[in-house]
Design a protein around this motif. Structure first.
Motif, PDB file in Angstrom:
ATOM      1  N   THR A 101       0.834  -1.213   0.000  1.00 38.91           N
ATOM      2  CA  THR A 101       0.000   0.000   0.000  1.00 38.91           C
ATOM      3  C   THR A 101       0.864   1.256   0.000  1.00 38.91           C
ATOM      4  O   THR A 101       0.576   2.217  -0.716  1.00 38.91           O
ATOM      5  N   ASP A 102       1.941   1.250   0.775  1.00 40.80           N
ATOM      6  CA  ASP A 102       2.838   2.412   0.813  1.00 40.80           C
ATOM      7  C   ASP A 102       3.571   2.590  -0.513  1.00 40.80           C
ATOM      8  O   ASP A 102       3.712   3.714  -1.013  1.00 40.80           O
ATOM      9  N   LEU A 103       4.040   1.487  -1.086  1.00 36.14           N
ATOM     10  CA  LEU A 103       4.759   1.556  -2.359  1.00 36.14           C
ATOM     11  C   LEU A 103       3.874   2.122  -3.463  1.00 36.14           C
ATOM     12  O   LEU A 103       4.273   3.042  -4.192  1.00 36.14           O
ATOM     13  N   PHE A 104       2.663   1.599  -3.590  1.00 39.64           N
ATOM     14  CA  PHE A 104       1.760   2.059  -4.652  1.00 39.64           C
ATOM     15  C   PHE A 104       1.298   3.492  -4.406  1.00 39.64           C
ATOM     16  O   PHE A 104       1.137   4.266  -5.362  1.00 39.64           O
ATOM     17  N   ALA A 105       1.090   3.860  -3.139  1.00 40.37           N
ATOM     18  CA  ALA A 105       0.625   5.212  -2.825  1.00 40.37           C
ATOM     19  C   ALA A 105       1.690   6.252  -3.157  1.00 40.37           C
ATOM     20  O   ALA A 105       1.398   7.282  -3.784  1.00 40.37           O
ATOM     21  N   VAL A 106       2.933   5.993  -2.749  1.00 38.60           N
ATOM     22  CA  VAL A 106       4.024   6.941  -3.006  1.00 38.60           C
ATOM     23  C   VAL A 106       4.303   7.027  -4.505  1.00 38.60           C
ATOM     24  O   VAL A 106       4.539   8.123  -5.041  1.00 38.60           O
ATOM     25  N   THR A 107       4.266   5.894  -5.198  1.00 40.78           N
ATOM     26  CA  THR A 107       4.471   5.888  -6.646  1.00 40.78           C
ATOM     27  C   THR A 107       3.413   6.734  -7.341  1.00 40.78           C
ATOM     28  O   THR A 107       3.706   7.461  -8.301  1.00 40.78           O
ATOM     29  N   GLU A 108       2.176   6.678  -6.836  1.00 41.47           N
ATOM     30  CA  GLU A 108       1.087   7.460  -7.420  1.00 41.47           C
ATOM     31  C   GLU A 108       1.368   8.956  -7.343  1.00 41.47           C
ATOM     32  O   GLU A 108       1.105   9.698  -8.297  1.00 41.47           O
ATOM     33  N   PHE A 109       1.934   9.413  -6.221  1.00 42.44           N
ATOM     34  CA  PHE A 109       2.264  10.835  -6.074  1.00 42.44           C
ATOM     35  C   PHE A 109       3.317  11.257  -7.100  1.00 42.44           C
ATOM     36  O   PHE A 109       3.197  12.313  -7.731  1.00 42.44           O
ATOM     37  N   PHE A 110       4.341  10.439  -7.261  1.00 41.34           N
ATOM     38  CA  PHE A 110       5.390  10.763  -8.229  1.00 41.34           C
ATOM     39  C   PHE A 110       4.851  10.737  -9.665  1.00 41.34           C
ATOM     40  O   PHE A 110       5.228  11.574 -10.490  1.00 41.34           O
TER      41      PHE A 110
END
Length: 311
Positions: A101-110
């Protein structure tokens, strides 16, 4: 979340214990999840099979549609919990859920930041677009988003694997989230809390600055276009992305701007539900309903399928 005690599982409290609300919540989440999966997979499929959607803009959109992985990391498990009444989750499953969840969420911001830069180049420097945003540059940008996200989340996650849980294994959330996990740990969590805050704030501020700067240049450039049609087309190109940016960043602002400590947990859970279920469901419609090329590609694919079925 190092298991040095007898605790091998956690209990996720969820959102409510009211049976009627649980039924309504299950129906809503199930339907929104199905719509989200269908919508995002449709965009991914269209960008793969339609030759008109092979541009960098749609390659970014294709990767952004992978946010179905983000919602898949927590919503199916929550649906199972509601339907079965089993609120337990193993240590390994909780750690894995937190990682993804953290990986996909942070990737979404970038990705949102990179997509805003793509729109800036397309509108402010249209003659140099194919040179600046080439296929190779586009793929490097996407790789950067995933690698940067991984680098950001790994340090706090590695520290989290060393946490001890002595007195409680009850997580006041519907999925494994850093904040409620830190609250039940009997370890000294000060360093990890600061690291989580720094990583979250840096990600939020850096990506938001990229988005804001891109749109400042875009908004200042559009009025200089000679024709009203060009201005309308430019605004239309950016409008979908601006709506998604507003929903994503607005949700995060609500999480961190808390009215009181008492209401913190309840608000966080509700906003997290918005981010994990409603946003992924709305985003495909936001992009497709306001994008002629995607709609044309969809209609073309439907016609091809109908034609082949008749044959």
């Amino acid at each position: 979340m190092k298991n040095q005690t007898s605790i091998t599982t956690f209990i996720l409290l969820g959102l409510t214990d009211d049976i009627r609300l649980k039924i309504l919540l299950f129906i809503f989440l199930f339907l929104s999840y199905i719509v989200s999966i269908s919508g995002n997979l449709s965009i991914i499929t269209l960008t793969l099979i339609d030759s008109h959607l092979k541009t960098p803009m749609y390659l970014f959109l294709q990767n952004f549609s992978l946010e179905i992985s983000f919602t898949t990391a927590c919503i199916p498990r929550f649906l199972y919990s509601i339907s079965s009444g089993d609120k337990s989750i193993t240590y390994t499953a909780c750690a894995s859920q937190l990682l993804f969840t953290d990986l996909f969420a942070v990737t979404e911001f970038f990705l949102l930041a990179i997509m805003s830069y793509d729109r800036y180049v397309a509108i402010c420097k249209p003659l140099h677009y194919t040179t600046i945003i080439s296929s190779r540059v586009c793929k490097n940008f996407i790789l950067f988003c995933w690698v940067a996200a991984l680098i950001i989340i790994l340090p706090p996650l590695i520290l989290g694997l060393e946490l001890e849980f002595c007195d409680s294994n009850i997580i006041d959330h519907f999925c494994c989230d850093a904040s409620p996990i830190l609250k039940i740990s009997c370890s000294d969590t000060w360093l990890m809390e600061q690291m989580v805050i720094v990583c979250a704030v840096l990600t939020f501020i850096i990506t938001l600055m990229c988005v804001v700067l891109s749109y400042i240049y875009i908004i200042s450039t559009i009025p200089r276009f000679p024709s009203a049609l060009q201005r309308k087309k430019a605004f239309s190109t950016c409008s979908s992305h601006m709506i998604v940016v507003s929903i994503t960043y607005g949700s995060c602002i609500f999480i961190y701007v808390k009215p009181s400590a008492k209401g913190e947990v309840a608000i966080n859970k509700r906003i997290s539900l918005l981010i994990t279920s409603i946003s992924p469901m709305l985003n495909p419609f936001i992009y497709t309903l306001r994008n002629k090329q995607v709609k044309q590609a969809f209609l073309h694919s439907v016609k091809n399928i109908a034609f082949r079925s008749k044959i």
